[in-house]
Design a protein around this motif. Structure first.
Motif, short mmCIF file in Angstrom:
data_model
loop_
_atom_site.label_atom_id
_atom_site.label_comp_id
_atom_site.label_asym_id
_atom_site.label_seq_id
_atom_site.Cartn_x
_atom_site.Cartn_y
_atom_site.Cartn_z
N GLU A 5 0.72 -1.17 -0.12
CA GLU A 5 -0.11 -0.03 0.18
C GLU A 5 0.83 1.27 -0.09
O GLU A 5 0.54 2.23 -0.78
N THR A 6 1.94 1.19 0.77
CA THR A 6 3.01 2.58 0.81
C THR A 6 3.47 2.56 -0.47
O THR A 6 3.50 3.67 -1.12
N GLY A 58 13.36 2.83 -5.44
CA GLY A 58 14.42 2.28 -4.46
C GLY A 58 15.15 3.23 -3.37
O GLY A 58 15.23 2.84 -2.29
N HIS A 59 15.32 4.59 -3.78
CA HIS A 59 15.86 5.75 -3.04
C HIS A 59 14.47 5.86 -1.91
O HIS A 59 14.86 5.89 -0.74
N LYS A 60 13.37 5.78 -2.21
CA LYS A 60 12.42 6.10 -1.32
C LYS A 60 12.18 4.94 -0.48
O LYS A 60 11.88 5.31 1.04
N ILE A 61 12.40 3.92 -0.81
CA ILE A 61 12.15 2.67 -0.01
C ILE A 61 13.19 2.91 1.04
O ILE A 61 13.19 2.68 2.18
N ASN A 65 13.19 3.02 5.03
CA ASN A 65 13.33 1.70 5.64
C ASN A 65 12.31 1.03 5.75
O ASN A 65 11.84 0.31 6.72
N LEU A 66 11.80 0.96 4.34
CA LEU A 66 10.53 0.21 4.40
C LEU A 66 10.62 -1.29 4.48
O LEU A 66 9.99 -2.17 4.72
N SER A 70 17.30 -7.55 3.35
CA SER A 70 17.85 -7.29 1.76
C SER A 70 16.69 -7.72 0.93
O SER A 70 16.04 -8.56 1.14
N TYR A 71 16.40 -7.07 -0.22
CA TYR A 71 15.62 -7.56 -1.17
C TYR A 71 16.11 -7.01 -2.75
O TYR A 71 17.23 -6.42 -2.83
#
Length: 157
Positions: A5-6, A58-61, A65-66, A70-71
């Motif tokens: 959702e975020t 990627g930067h937003k995540i 710290n969403l 590691s992902y």
């Protein structure tokens, strides 16, 4: 708020920017080590646009710290091998050949000719015999959106 959702709300915000105004999220899949996002656009969506969105997201995540572990982040277009899911995808594909899967293993193939909020119309070309001659006819089939299991764009060469 859930991660999906975020991410969706961030992307919806991003898609108000001029460069991405016609883009939209089709699906988001999250597994323990992978965040997979499928996008589409009313006009065009290319590899460069997916790359820009991926770097931005990627930067937003990372900033939020969403995803603490590691992902792998994958952002791509919905692709022709994935089913249509949203009403606006049907509108975008008017005039294209489709395969519509319905309940009880029923399949309808033909040209998507019309899209309404609650139904689509698929035109099929059939050949019938009339007075010992073969005659091509177009048969329009009305399909309620609620009856559709999945719809694919046919790829023809």
């Amino acid at each position: 708020m859930l991660i999906e959702e975020t991410v969706k709300s961030w992307l919806d915000e991003k898609f108000t920017e001029e460069s991405f105004i016609n883009c939209f999220v089709v699906d988001i899949f999250l597994t323990p080590h992978k965040l997979e996002i499928f996008l589409d656009s009313d006009e065009r969506l290319n590899l460069d646009m997916c790359g820009q969105i991926s770097r931005w997201l990627g930067h937003k995540i990372e900033e939020a710290n969403l995803m603490p572990d590691s992902y792998r982040l994958e952002v791509s277009s919905n692709g022709l091998d994935r089913p249509l899911k949203l009403h606006r995808q049907y509108i975008k594909n008017i005039g294209r050949d489709v395969t519509v899967h319905l309940e009880h293993d029923k399949i309808i193939e033909g040209k998507l000719t019309e899209v309404k909020p609650d139904m689509i119309i698929v035109s099929q070309e059939v050949i019938e015999r009339e007075n010992k001659k073969k005659v091509k006819k177009i048969i329009d089939t009305i399909i309620l959106m609620d009856d559709i299991i999945k719809t694919f764009i046919q790829i023809k060469f």
